[in-house]
Motif scaffolding. Structure first.
Motif, PDB file in Angstrom:
ATOM      1  N   GLN A  48       0.855  -1.179   0.000  1.00  0.00           N
ATOM      2  CA  GLN A  48       0.000   0.000   0.000  1.00  0.00           C
ATOM      3  C   GLN A  48       0.894   1.233   0.000  1.00  0.00           C
ATOM      4  N   THR A 247       2.248   9.156 -20.493  1.00  0.00           N
ATOM      5  CA  THR A 247       1.251   9.645 -19.544  1.00  0.00           C
ATOM      6  C   THR A 247       0.833  11.079 -19.861  1.00  0.00           C
ATOM      7  N   ASP A 260      -3.580  13.820 -13.471  1.00  0.00           N
ATOM      8  CA  ASP A 260      -4.209  13.017 -12.427  1.00  0.00           C
ATOM      9  C   ASP A 260      -3.867  11.546 -12.687  1.00  0.00           C
ATOM     10  N   ARG A 261      -2.989  10.993 -11.875  1.00  0.00           N
ATOM     11  CA  ARG A 261      -2.527   9.619 -12.082  1.00  0.00           C
ATOM     12  C   ARG A 261      -3.675   8.619 -12.058  1.00  0.00           C
ATOM     13  N   THR A 262      -4.648   8.842 -11.188  1.00  0.00           N
ATOM     14  CA  THR A 262      -5.737   7.871 -11.037  1.00  0.00           C
ATOM     15  C   THR A 262      -6.563   7.732 -12.315  1.00  0.00           C
ATOM     16  N   LEU A 263      -6.594   8.779 -13.144  1.00  0.00           N
ATOM     17  CA  LEU A 263      -7.334   8.727 -14.403  1.00  0.00           C
ATOM     18  C   LEU A 263      -6.465   8.231 -15.555  1.00  0.00           C
ATOM     19  N   ASP A 265      -3.379   6.190 -15.334  1.00  0.00           N
ATOM     20  CA  ASP A 265      -2.814   4.839 -15.220  1.00  0.00           C
ATOM     21  C   ASP A 265      -3.854   3.790 -15.624  1.00  0.00           C
ATOM     22  N   SER A 267      -5.260   3.677 -18.633  1.00  0.00           N
ATOM     23  CA  SER A 267      -6.073   4.179 -19.744  1.00  0.00           C
ATOM     24  C   SER A 267      -5.468   3.739 -21.079  1.00  0.00           C
ATOM     25  N   ASP A 326       1.273   4.427 -15.603  1.00  0.00           N
ATOM     26  CA  ASP A 326       1.997   5.370 -14.747  1.00  0.00           C
ATOM     27  C   ASP A 326       2.602   4.562 -13.607  1.00  0.00           C
ATOM     28  N   ARG A 327       3.508   3.698 -13.946  1.00  0.00           N
ATOM     29  CA  ARG A 327       4.206   2.823 -13.010  1.00  0.00           C
ATOM     30  C   ARG A 327       5.406   2.251 -13.747  1.00  0.00           C
ATOM     31  N   GLU A 331       7.817   0.451  -8.824  1.00  0.00           N
ATOM     32  CA  GLU A 331       6.946  -0.659  -8.458  1.00  0.00           C
ATOM     33  C   GLU A 331       7.677  -1.994  -8.589  1.00  0.00           C
TER      34      GLU A 331
END
Length: 360
Positions: A48, A247, A260-263, A265, A267, A326-327, A331
């Protein structure tokens, strides 16, 4: 020719100790252009993320011409690394790894820089090979691969190099890197060769296509060695890319006023969207690109060279749609720390040598 594109993992060394549940880990990726940190807690089944940091430091500025890390670039980078060290200390990190890539691989004064980082930021940098860089980047992206496809092309456009991989996928089995290639062209090195903008009298699109052609020539031997076109024609290949270029284009396609990474990554970009956005950016001046959301002042001088690399990749492998990640390396490092497959000598933060800021 094929020996240049050998399977990844030859450098991997085993470490017996893996992260324990609840242990706080950190992964630091120091590239030619960016310094990125990810701090995460092992939660038994994965990790996490609890903190992150990213800064454009341009460590590799000028290295392709001089073979040296410049004093100003080293100073900028050490400032960023001191912030990373402070974050790791504040978060109670007890297991971490910090890696550096192409700029440090190329620079003849890298040892001096590494010693400065140890003394001034309290961080031990591990200069990794291009093969290990590819392996970490690809493993960090693997959760986004669709197991319905038997093959995948994965790439990571960096500042000093671009890593490419040909992967085999089977249901219930970890994806296997069949072959990889490190192309010695990234957004910084390509920009330093061609310049930020077309010279007076030269058409901007001619300038851009010149960059695309340079990259295409570098890609061709790997593409020939892999021989993916029959599988592509049969609809058996997916393609996934990770980098600031990919990205950024995804953010523009989504119309985001700010990244905005959440949108972004996970896509997708169609090849038509890649060509359209890349052509748009290439037709603009650097000042005009600086006003584009998700590009800005920090990326306006490098984004066109990134578009050239991306366009050459898309034209080489006509798959039609690209998944955006976006990783990557960070990671991959965290996953290796969790499984105990990071190399011996993994850095555990000790901050006695550094005069650290109290906050970051």
């Amino acid at each position: 020719m094929l020996d240049q594109f050998s399977p990844a993992g030859a450098d991997a060394r085993q470490q017996a100790r893996a992260a324990r549940p609840g242990q706080v880990m950190a992964a630091l990726d120091l590239g030619t252009n960016n310094c990125r940190l990810l701090i995460a807690r092992q939660n038994g089944v994965g990790f996490q993320v609890i903190d992150a940091f990213s800064r454009i430091v341009r460590l590799g500025e000028g290295v392709s011409h001089t073979g040296l890390l410049a004093p100003d670039a080293m100073d900028r980078t050490i400032d960023a690394l001191r912030i990373c060290a402070a974050k790791m200390q504040r978060r109670g990190v007890t297991l971490a790894r910090a890696v550096a890539t192409e700029a440090c691989r190329r620079a003849v004064n890298c040892a001096t820089f590494v010693e400065r980082v140890r003394e001034e930021a309290g961080i031990d940098l591990d200069i990794i090979s291009s093969g290990e860089e590819a392996q970490l980047a690809f493993s960090g992206c693997m959760p986004l691969l669709n197991r319905d496809f038997p093959y995948a092309i994965v790439f990571d456009i960096g500042g000093g190099s671009t890593e490419l991989g040909w992967l085999s996928l089977k249901a219930g089995v970890q994806p296997r890197i069949v072959a990889w290639h490190s192309m010695p062209l990234g957004v910084v090195t390509l920009t330093e060769e061609f310049g930020v903008e077309a010279a007076p009298g030269l058409d901007r699109m001619e300038f851009y296509e010149g960059m695309v052609g340079k990259v295409a020539a570098q890609l061709a031997p790997f593409a020939q060695a892999v021989g993916a076109h029959r599988a592509i024609a049969a609809g058996q290949v997916q393609i996934l890319g990770t980098s600031g270029t990919v990205t950024t284009l995804a953010g523009i396609k989504l119309g985001l006023p700010r990244y905005d990474r959440t949108l972004v990554d996970g896509s997708y970009l169609t090849y038509g969207e890649v060509e359209k956005i890349s052509t748009q950016l290439a037709s603009q001046s650097c000042a005009e690109r600086a006003t584009v959301p998700c590009v800005g002042v920090d990326r306006c001088d490098l984004v066109v060279s990134g578009c050239a690399i991306l366009t050459a990749i898309c034209r080489q492998w006509p798959i039609g749609r690209l998944r955006v990640a976006d990783r990557g390396v960070r990671e991959g490092i965290l996953m290796s720390l969790m499984t105990g497959t990071a190399p011996d000598g993994v850095y555990r933060p000790v901050y006695s040598a550094a005069s650290l800021p109290v906050s970051a």
